[in-house]
Write a protein that holds these residues in place. Structure first.
Motif, PDB file in Angstrom:
ATOM      1  N   GLU A 293     -10.588   2.011  20.616  1.00  0.00           N
ATOM      2  CA  GLU A 293     -12.191   2.047  20.501  1.00  0.00           C
ATOM      3  C   GLU A 293     -12.586   2.421  19.296  1.00  0.00           C
ATOM      4  N   SER A 294     -11.928   3.200  18.430  1.00  0.00           N
ATOM      5  CA  SER A 294     -12.400   3.513  17.040  1.00  0.00           C
ATOM      6  C   SER A 294     -11.031   3.863  16.227  1.00  0.00           C
ATOM      7  N   GLY A 295     -11.235   4.050  15.002  1.00  0.00           N
ATOM      8  CA  GLY A 295     -10.317   4.211  14.135  1.00  0.00           C
ATOM      9  C   GLY A 295     -10.246   3.401  12.895  1.00  0.00           C
ATOM     10  N   PRO A 296      -9.227   3.309  11.979  1.00  0.00           N
ATOM     11  CA  PRO A 296      -9.115   2.525  10.829  1.00  0.00           C
ATOM     12  C   PRO A 296      -9.309   1.088  11.290  1.00  0.00           C
ATOM     13  N   LEU A 297      -9.961   0.387  10.244  1.00  0.00           N
ATOM     14  CA  LEU A 297     -10.255  -1.022  10.424  1.00  0.00           C
ATOM     15  C   LEU A 297      -8.744  -1.723  10.101  1.00  0.00           C
ATOM     16  N   VAL A 298      -7.945  -1.336   9.186  1.00  0.00           N
ATOM     17  CA  VAL A 298      -6.582  -1.743   8.839  1.00  0.00           C
ATOM     18  C   VAL A 298      -5.881  -0.289   8.380  1.00  0.00           C
ATOM     19  N   GLU A 299      -4.420  -0.285   8.787  1.00  0.00           N
ATOM     20  CA  GLU A 299      -3.719   0.403   8.402  1.00  0.00           C
ATOM     21  C   GLU A 299      -2.307  -0.020   8.040  1.00  0.00           C
ATOM     22  N   ILE A 300      -2.013   0.307   6.935  1.00  0.00           N
ATOM     23  CA  ILE A 300      -0.636  -0.262   6.372  1.00  0.00           C
ATOM     24  C   ILE A 300       0.398   1.003   6.222  1.00  0.00           C
ATOM     25  N   PRO A 311      21.800 -10.248  -2.322  1.00  0.00           N
ATOM     26  CA  PRO A 311      21.129  -9.054  -2.262  1.00  0.00           C
ATOM     27  C   PRO A 311      19.592  -9.385  -1.871  1.00  0.00           C
ATOM     28  N   LYS A 312      18.906  -8.384  -1.309  1.00  0.00           N
ATOM     29  CA  LYS A 312      17.386  -8.389  -1.267  1.00  0.00           C
ATOM     30  C   LYS A 312      16.820  -7.247  -2.307  1.00  0.00           C
ATOM     31  N   VAL A 313      15.693  -7.932  -2.621  1.00  0.00           N
ATOM     32  CA  VAL A 313      15.121  -7.458  -3.954  1.00  0.00           C
ATOM     33  C   VAL A 313      13.577  -6.883  -3.314  1.00  0.00           C
ATOM     34  N   ASP A 314      13.294  -5.613  -3.272  1.00  0.00           N
ATOM     35  CA  ASP A 314      11.942  -5.290  -2.981  1.00  0.00           C
ATOM     36  C   ASP A 314      11.105  -5.511  -3.955  1.00  0.00           C
ATOM     37  N   LEU A 315       9.823  -6.337  -3.712  1.00  0.00           N
ATOM     38  CA  LEU A 315       8.595  -6.264  -4.564  1.00  0.00           C
ATOM     39  C   LEU A 315       7.763  -5.404  -4.209  1.00  0.00           C
ATOM     40  N   VAL A 316       7.659  -5.015  -3.052  1.00  0.00           N
ATOM     41  CA  VAL A 316       6.737  -3.733  -2.617  1.00  0.00           C
ATOM     42  C   VAL A 316       7.576  -2.965  -1.603  1.00  0.00           C
ATOM     43  N   ARG A 317       7.456  -1.649  -1.871  1.00  0.00           N
ATOM     44  CA  ARG A 317       8.164  -0.996  -0.802  1.00  0.00           C
ATOM     45  C   ARG A 317       7.385   0.515  -0.692  1.00  0.00           C
ATOM     46  N   ARG A 318       7.641   0.889   0.685  1.00  0.00           N
ATOM     47  CA  ARG A 318       6.825   2.146   0.956  1.00  0.00           C
ATOM     48  C   ARG A 318       5.412   2.282   0.812  1.00  0.00           C
ATOM     49  N   ALA A 319       4.842   1.039   0.857  1.00  0.00           N
ATOM     50  CA  ALA A 319       3.197   0.989   0.398  1.00  0.00           C
ATOM     51  C   ALA A 319       2.464   1.386   1.689  1.00  0.00           C
ATOM     52  N   GLY A 320       1.351   2.285   1.601  1.00  0.00           N
ATOM     53  CA  GLY A 320       0.484   2.586   2.427  1.00  0.00           C
ATOM     54  C   GLY A 320      -0.929   2.432   2.049  1.00  0.00           C
ATOM     55  N   LEU A 321      -1.657   1.876   3.164  1.00  0.00           N
ATOM     56  CA  LEU A 321      -3.204   1.637   2.741  1.00  0.00           C
ATOM     57  C   LEU A 321      -4.059   1.913   4.080  1.00  0.00           C
ATOM     58  N   THR A 322      -5.184   2.687   4.035  1.00  0.00           N
ATOM     59  CA  THR A 322      -5.973   2.593   5.280  1.00  0.00           C
ATOM     60  C   THR A 322      -7.668   1.993   4.683  1.00  0.00           C
ATOM     61  N   VAL A 323      -8.167   1.293   5.502  1.00  0.00           N
ATOM     62  CA  VAL A 323      -9.487   1.167   5.123  1.00  0.00           C
ATOM     63  C   VAL A 323     -10.265   1.233   6.522  1.00  0.00           C
ATOM     64  N   MET A 324     -11.336   1.948   6.488  1.00  0.00           N
ATOM     65  CA  MET A 324     -12.086   2.553   7.616  1.00  0.00           C
ATOM     66  C   MET A 324     -13.157   1.347   7.534  1.00  0.00           C
ATOM     67  N   PRO A 325     -14.025   1.262   9.004  1.00  0.00           N
ATOM     68  CA  PRO A 325     -15.228   0.217   9.113  1.00  0.00           C
ATOM     69  C   PRO A 325     -16.187   0.367   8.068  1.00  0.00           C
ATOM     70  N   GLY A 326     -16.697  -0.568   7.178  1.00  0.00           N
ATOM     71  CA  GLY A 326     -17.757  -0.059   6.273  1.00  0.00           C
ATOM     72  C   GLY A 326     -17.275   0.442   5.036  1.00  0.00           C
ATOM     73  N   GLU A 327     -15.952   0.742   4.721  1.00  0.00           N
ATOM     74  CA  GLU A 327     -15.525   1.488   3.812  1.00  0.00           C
ATOM     75  C   GLU A 327     -15.024   0.325   2.650  1.00  0.00           C
ATOM     76  N   THR A 328     -15.186   0.412   1.161  1.00  0.00           N
ATOM     77  CA  THR A 328     -14.844  -0.270   0.077  1.00  0.00           C
ATOM     78  C   THR A 328     -13.611   0.512  -0.546  1.00  0.00           C
ATOM     79  N   VAL A 329     -12.363  -0.029  -0.512  1.00  0.00           N
ATOM     80  CA  VAL A 329     -11.104   0.446  -1.148  1.00  0.00           C
ATOM     81  C   VAL A 329     -10.664  -0.268  -2.165  1.00  0.00           C
TER      82      VAL A 329
END
Length: 614
Positions: A293-300, A311-329
């Protein structure tokens, strides 16, 4: 009538007259093409026979017109059939790639291993001489050429921003192929058409000359040349007339297609345009992973984006991001830090070679359903793009389709979002253009992208992104290519949009810290594919906890600073990342333990996080 259209008049008029004469041949007062007058063979021009009579006393003019009818029917018919088949194969192979490419383009290229004339002779030998076997032979002969041309053009177009923008709106692949990619591959297709018609007429005439094409007594230009060859000394003009007709028709078709290529270029056309079928995007429910019902709009969480397999090459790793409703990140960092890749992953728009290999991207829909974007396929993303998640691209001139008017592109986005009333669609288009500050929206909606200024194109791109009122808007450096005055206006526009839609979350990708301080609530700093610091903008700028954040802030020009502080070195390439802390080789505070192991995320009491052992 513009200059490009006027240049079409001469070749278009000649072709129109030629086609009209050939089509009207049955009703024109012509002599019977089969009627022979042996006593008057090789007779010169007369009132009854304007171009004279041939070796059997038949009327040359009548045979020339009826022969052109047969030659042109075979050439144009085979060219059109090959164009339709080859275009479909090239579009499918170039867009979907992989196994589809093998079944379409690569399979068609097998025919290229055979010499053209030999292939035509083979088909005619098997099926026998005649009009339809010849059309089939020429269709098989030229289909691979069309497929290769369209395939190459599709590969060039499919990776451009305006195709990606179509995908971000939720358009289906067949809609993208028909409305976006096909119009942009038309110029090379028209050039190929002119070459194929010319070549087909030559081959048809050659086969007819050898007795393997059109079957007598049906006339054709090749048969007329064959017949006149044996009478060159007695009546040389019998060879001239079909040769002139053949060469003149080929040259006129080439000229017409060259002029069409120029006329259909949207940079030359300000009125009209191609008409293409408009599809209606179907919507399906996305399978939720949870209900909230509530919480972050998006959470990485611990996101990893990789290229290659072994081999596999990581271009992005261990990335985290949280955006709440109405928030500008704000997502900041140097070029190569992974900002754009992270934002593209949220919309499922990563290039084909890249993939999400770890982590979660949890998005909460309007209904409160939490969906893991990392698990969605293209169909799942298509149901979210537009009404749920949308994107403003950096280069609006590349993101907007150059062959469609701005208003038509906005209308297509609205239809994809479910709006079906055409009157409401057109009204909404004008409202959107007015809302983003484009003057005279009633007139500007009929403009092509190249007719707008850079700032107006960016405003139109923003209108396209917010057409279906998304809950999450991702803006990928939307002010980079604009001058400072226009940049300020675009930032004011984003503030207005946020004020009008207070529940919309905004991820603003930028490298300009001044923009971050004006627009964002929180900032996420990325370096070499990792998030190194997150926190409220004011606190991070006042007291940065990571050396990279401090170095970025110190490199920003300030009024009282005597000199700027540059960060030594550059972002390391993905295949040569240092051990331990990735920023250690450029850090003034690096210690031996920084190079020994990768630092974990440290959480600070006020909600801030940093990836530094200090």
């Amino acid at each position: 009538m513009n200059r490009a259209t006027r240049k079409l008049l001469l070749p278009g008029g000649i072709i129109a007259v030629l086609v009209a004469v050939l089509l009207l041949a049955p009703v024109l007062p012509l002599q019977d093409v089969r009627a022979m007058d042996i006593p008057n063979r090789f007779a010169g021009p007369s009132a009854a026979h304007w171009l004279g009579q041939d070796d059997f006393g038949r009327d040359v003019l009548a045979r020339l017109i009826w022969g052109g009818r047969a030659s042109l029917f075979i050439a144009v018919g085979s060219a059109l059939a090959a164009a339709i088949i080859g275009t479909v194969l090239g579009l499918l192979g170039g867009y979907f790639r992989g196994f589809v490419e093998v079944l379409t383009v690569r399979a068609a290229e097998i025919l290229l291993c055979l010499p053209p004339l030999l292939l035509a002779l083979l088909v005619v030998t098997i099926l026998g001489a005649g009009t339809w076997p010849l059309i089939l032979a020429l269709t098989l002969l030229y289909t691979p050429n069309y497929a290769r041309v369209v395939y190459a053009a599709t590969l060039q177009v499919r990776g451009l921003d305006y195709v990606t923008a179509q995908r971000s709106m939720g358009a289906y692949p067949l809609t993208i192929l028909g409305r976006t990619i096909l119009p942009n591959v038309m110029p090379p297709l028209l050039v190929q058409m002119s070459l194929v018609v010319a070549s087909a007429m030559v081959i048809e005439s050659g086969l007819s000359f050898l007795g393997l094409g059109v079957v007598p007594p049906t006339p054709s230009w090749g048969l007329m040349i064959r017949s006149a060859r044996g009478a060159m000394e007695q009546a040389p003009m019998l060879l001239v007339w079909p040769s002139l007709a053949l060469a003149g028709t080929i040259l006129t078709f080439n000229l017409l297609c060259d002029r069409l290529q120029e006329a259909l270029d949207p940079r030359e056309v300000t009125r009209g345009g191609a008409l293409w079928m408009r599809g209606r995007a179907r919507r399906r429910n996305v399978e939720p992973v949870a209900q909230a019902e509530s919480g972050p709009l998006v959470e990485i969480r611990d996101l990893a984006i990789s290229v290659g397999h072994n081999p596999k090459v990581d271009l992005v790793r261990r990335a985290g991001l949280t955006v709440m409703p109405g928030e500008t990140v704000a997502l900041v960092g140097e070029s190569g830090s992974g900002k754009t890749l992270t934002s593209l992953a949220l919309l499922g728009l990563l290039p084909d070679q890249l993939r999400v290999t770890a982590g979660e991207m949890l998005y909460r829909t309007r209904d409160g359903e939490v969906v893991n974007l990392a698990d969605l396929d293209e169909e799942g993303f298509r149901n979210l793009r537009g009404p749920e998640v949308s994107m403003v691209f950096q280069d609006a001139s590349a993101a907007l389709n150059p062959v469609h008017r701005v208003g038509d592109q906005l209308a297509e986005a609205l239809r994809a979002g479910g709006m079906t009333d055409e009157a409401k669609v057109q009204t909404r288009v004008v409202e959107l253009l007015r809302h983003v500050g484009i003057p005279d929206p009633e007139r500007r909606r009929r403009a092509y992208p190249h007719e707008l200024s850079g700032g107006q194109r960016q405003r139109a791109m923003i209108a396209l992104a917010v057409a279906n009122t998304p809950r999450l808007l991702v803006a990928d450096e939307p002010t980079t290519a604009l001058d400072p005055t226009i940049q300020a206006q675009i930032l004011d526009l984003f503030r207005t949009l946020k004020a009008d839609t207070p529940e919309m979350g905004l991820i603003f990708v930028t490298h300009d810290l001044a923009v971050v301080s004006e627009l964002a609530d929180r900032v996420v700093v990325m370096y070499a594919g990792e998030v190194v610091e997150t926190g409220p903008v004011a606190e991070v700028f006042a007291d940065p906890k990571h050396p990279y954040t401090a170095a970025l802030i110190a490199s920003v020009p300030e009024g009282g600073a005597e000199r700027l502080r540059a960060i030594p070195g550059s972002v390391p390439p993905p295949f040569a990342m240092p051990e331990g802390c990735r920023f250690a080789p450029r850090c003034d505070h690096a210690a031996p333990q920084c190079k020994a192991r990768a630092p974990e995320v440290s959480r600070i009491d006020d909600g801030r996080i940093t990836r530094c052992i200090r």
